[in-house]
Design a protein around this motif. Structure first.
Motif, PDB file in Angstrom:
ATOM      1  N   PHE A 169    -103.299  -7.228 -36.756  1.00 22.57           N
ATOM      2  CA  PHE A 169    -103.635  -6.556 -35.527  1.00 22.57           C
ATOM      3  C   PHE A 169    -102.663  -7.001 -34.498  1.00 22.57           C
ATOM      4  O   PHE A 169    -102.219  -6.276 -33.628  1.00 22.57           O
ATOM      5  CB  PHE A 169    -105.111  -6.899 -35.144  1.00 22.57           C
ATOM      6  N   ALA A 170    -102.342  -8.328 -34.542  1.00 20.30           N
ATOM      7  CA  ALA A 170    -101.514  -8.961 -33.478  1.00 20.30           C
ATOM      8  C   ALA A 170     -99.950  -8.219 -33.541  1.00 20.30           C
ATOM      9  O   ALA A 170     -99.489  -7.993 -32.705  1.00 20.30           O
ATOM     10  CB  ALA A 170    -101.286 -10.219 -33.620  1.00 20.30           C
ATOM     11  N   LEU A 171     -99.798  -8.012 -34.879  1.00 23.51           N
ATOM     12  CA  LEU A 171     -98.528  -7.292 -35.308  1.00 23.51           C
ATOM     13  C   LEU A 171     -98.428  -6.013 -34.652  1.00 23.51           C
ATOM     14  O   LEU A 171     -97.360  -5.710 -34.245  1.00 23.51           O
ATOM     15  CB  LEU A 171     -98.062  -7.535 -36.568  1.00 23.51           C
ATOM     16  N   VAL A 172     -99.225  -5.326 -34.675  1.00 20.37           N
ATOM     17  CA  VAL A 172     -99.386  -3.937 -34.487  1.00 20.37           C
ATOM     18  C   VAL A 172     -99.489  -3.770 -32.902  1.00 20.37           C
ATOM     19  O   VAL A 172     -98.699  -2.892 -32.187  1.00 20.37           O
ATOM     20  CB  VAL A 172    -100.340  -3.050 -35.197  1.00 20.37           C
ATOM     21  N   SER A 173    -100.311  -4.793 -32.521  1.00 16.67           N
ATOM     22  CA  SER A 173    -100.533  -4.710 -30.825  1.00 16.67           C
ATOM     23  C   SER A 173     -99.990  -5.349 -30.035  1.00 16.67           C
ATOM     24  O   SER A 173     -99.956  -5.333 -28.830  1.00 16.67           O
ATOM     25  CB  SER A 173    -102.100  -4.802 -30.675  1.00 16.67           C
TER      26      SER A 173
END
Lengths: 366, 226
Positions: free
Chosen positions: A115-119
């Motif tokens: 989620f951190a990579l996408v967001s």
């Protein structure tokens, strides 16, 4: 002269004028706040999803554009297949779950790393990222509304969580827990509700969308641009009907108040109508007087209602920080128009009645 | 000279349930331009009904009413309204001023309904003649009965009507105010040549008129010749 006659009539009965203006104002407030609430709900939801920063979303077959309405029938292993596609940089599976304990909330079950990579990662106001199974992240608006801080405990989905951190709002939901925890709590092991995909470049979104659609023909695949265009209240099942019903109710209130107000006015002014007729006032002139008075009352009431709507919105948002009410300028004009047209419809019969009064009977009226 | 107002065999029958009640039973009269005529008679003799029919407020059942050459008896309500607006001024026993408007507003209202732009010269002349110049911004509730009736007269004549129809104009006034109002009507008749038809049951009031017509049971019983 007509304006003087109308304004003097209105000022002559201050209580009646006050009540009528308030009723019209309430009508406008109802329209603006209800529409503002629904529009705010949809827009806020859309903006938060947009704030995740993904380029493409994959949802299960027949899924609603309103993601919280969809279940979790997608196997999480699809993430691996999606990751292998050309131009796909990151894939973040997310499980969505409604929580209705005390209030209605949507909880995102996330894998913190993907989620951190996408967001691009959360911006932390307090605390740290999800580390333990019982950790929960809340956004700053939610924390303000519930007076929560990192280190506090909170219960949701019949489970006690530890508030690990308070993050900046705008990343999909207001509450985030570990994906595995939410899967267990909702009985959806190895399932996800949506896959957020970050492409190598935003321009690749169309190609990626097409490729996924070929691979998973029954699944709902949308670019974020398409998603944003679909996030309108008219696409939320039943919402447009709800808005229409509320507007109709508001119009009915305005109609009836104006009808009663003008009807009693006509009765009270029977003698004055006789005087106007004796002076040679035509039926059209008397209709103009009655409708002119109505228009002035409704315009003042609508203006008061429009201003009051913004004040009420400010108060509500201050009292309930997670509430988003968006009053659009076009709806301000619509609400004013609705109030005036509804009022004129309510005054039409009294005006017609007044214009047809017999002058001699009217002059003899006590 | 042609009469300004002429009726021929004028009937007005009110239908009360299944009963016909004739208020006018064939009234024929002529009013010449510049005349001041009083109509006298006991209560219920048809005086007010005659005034209403002559002023176009009510439609005649039979017969003709020629007002300045226009036959009111053949007209629809809208046409009679237009004639009333342009050619008739009414003064009532109960003044019938609009309570929400001041003196100026009440008089200007008649001009507005007539369709005229505000004529300051005519307005000033009328209010001066009627002694209202110092009361223009007062509401009716702030005026005496005599003053209210003077406002009603000003409103009636502001558009220079062909005929002024006054229904018991002194009926609600004391003697002093009655005399003042009657003197004003006579002044309007003498100085401005205003044609006036006044209904009264008071012989002293009728004495101000140039001609007195007596009515009884819906008929004119004397004073017919112009």
């Amino acid at each position: 002269m007509m304006l003087e006659l109308i304004s003097r009539n209105i000022l002559h009965r201050p209580i009646r004028t006050f009540i009528t203006v308030v009723a019209v104002a309430v009508e406008v407030i109802m329209v603006l706040v209800v529409v503002g609430l629904t529009h705010g709900l949809v827009t806020d939801s859309a903006k938060r999803v947009e704030g995740i920063g993904a380029d493409v979303m994959v949802q299960p077959p027949s899924a609603s554009v309103f993601m919280a309405f969809s279940g979790a029938p997608m196997p999480i292993k699809l993430a691996g297949k999606l990751q292998e596609l050309k131009h796909v940089r990151y894939v973040a599976p997310v499980l969505l779950q409604f929580s209705s304990s005390g209030r209605l909330d949507i909880v995102y079950g996330i894998d913190p790393q993907s989620f951190a990579l996408v967001s691009g990662g959360f911006v932390f106001h307090e605390g740290h990222d999800l580390q333990n199974p019982d950790d929960i992240l809340v956004d700053d608006w939610y924390a303000k509304a519930r007076n929560l801080h990192a280190g506090n405990s909170m219960s949701i989905l019949e489970h006690d969580f530890h508030v690990a951190g308070v993050v900046e709002h705008g990343k999909g939901a207001r509450l985030f827990v570990q994906l595995k925890t939410l899967q267990e709590l909702s009985g959806a092991q190895d399932k996800a509700s949506v896959f957020f995909i970050k492409c190598d470049h935003p321009d690749d979104a169309t190609a990626v969308t097409d490729e996924i659609q070929q691979m998973l023909p029954r699944y709902v695949v949308r670019s974020l641009k398409d998603y944003m265009s679909l996030m309108t209240s008219s696409n939320l099942p039943g919402l447009q009907i709800f808005i229409n019903v509320m507007i109709s109710l508001a119009v009915c209130i305005g109609f009836m108040v104006i009808f009663l107000s003008m009807y009693t006015t006509i009765l009270e002014r029977t003698r004055e109508i006789g005087v106007l007729k004796s002076l040679g006032a035509s039926k059209a002139y008397i209709v103009r007087v009655v409708l002119g008075e109505t228009t002035l009352l409704c315009t003042v009431g609508a203006a008061v209602g429009a201003v009051a709507s913004f004040v009420i919105t400010h108060v509500l948002v201050h009292a309930f920080p997670t509430l988003v009410i968006l009053i659009q300028p076009e709806w301000v004009f619509r609400a004013i128009l609705i109030a005036i047209v509804g009022g004129l419809m309510g005054a039409a019969y009294p005006a017609w009645l007044a214009s047809r009064r017999d002058p001699i009977e009217s002059l003899a009226y006590e | 000279m042609e009469p300004i107002l002429e009726t021929d065999n004028l009937w007005k029958i009110y239908h009360i349930g299944k009963v016909d009640s004739p208020a006018l039973r064939g009234v024929s009269l002529q009013i010449m331009p510049g005349e001041f005529v009083a109509i006298m008679g006991p209560s219920g003799c048809g005086k007010s009904t005659l005034l209403h029919v002559l002023g176009g407020l009510a439609q005649a059942t039979r017969g003709s009413v020629l007002l300045d050459g226009n036959d009111l008896s053949n007209m629809q309500d809208a046409e009679r309204t237009q004639i009333r607006r342009c050619k008739v001024g009414f003064v009532f026993q109960r003044f019938n001023l609009l309570p929400t408007l001041d003196v100026r507003g009440n008089i200007r209202l008649a001009q507005h309904i007539y369709g005229n732009e505000f004529d300051p010269h005519r307005f000033e002349m009328t209010t001066n003649v009627l002694g209202l110049s110092h009361r223009l911004h007062h509401r009716p509730s702030e005026l005496s009965g005599g003053e209210q009736q003077r406002v009603a007269i000003a409103r009636a004549i502001i558009n220079e009507p062909k005929i002024l129809l006054a229904d018991e104009p002194t009926g609600n006034l004391d003697t002093a105010n009655s005399d003042a109002v009657l003197a004003l009507l006579r002044q309007l008749h003498r100085d401005l040549g205003q044609t006036i038809m006044m209904i009264t049951h008071n012989p002293e009031a009728a004495a101000y008129a140039g001609r007195v017509i007596h009515m009884r049971d819906g008929l004119i019983v004397d004073g017919i010749p112009a």
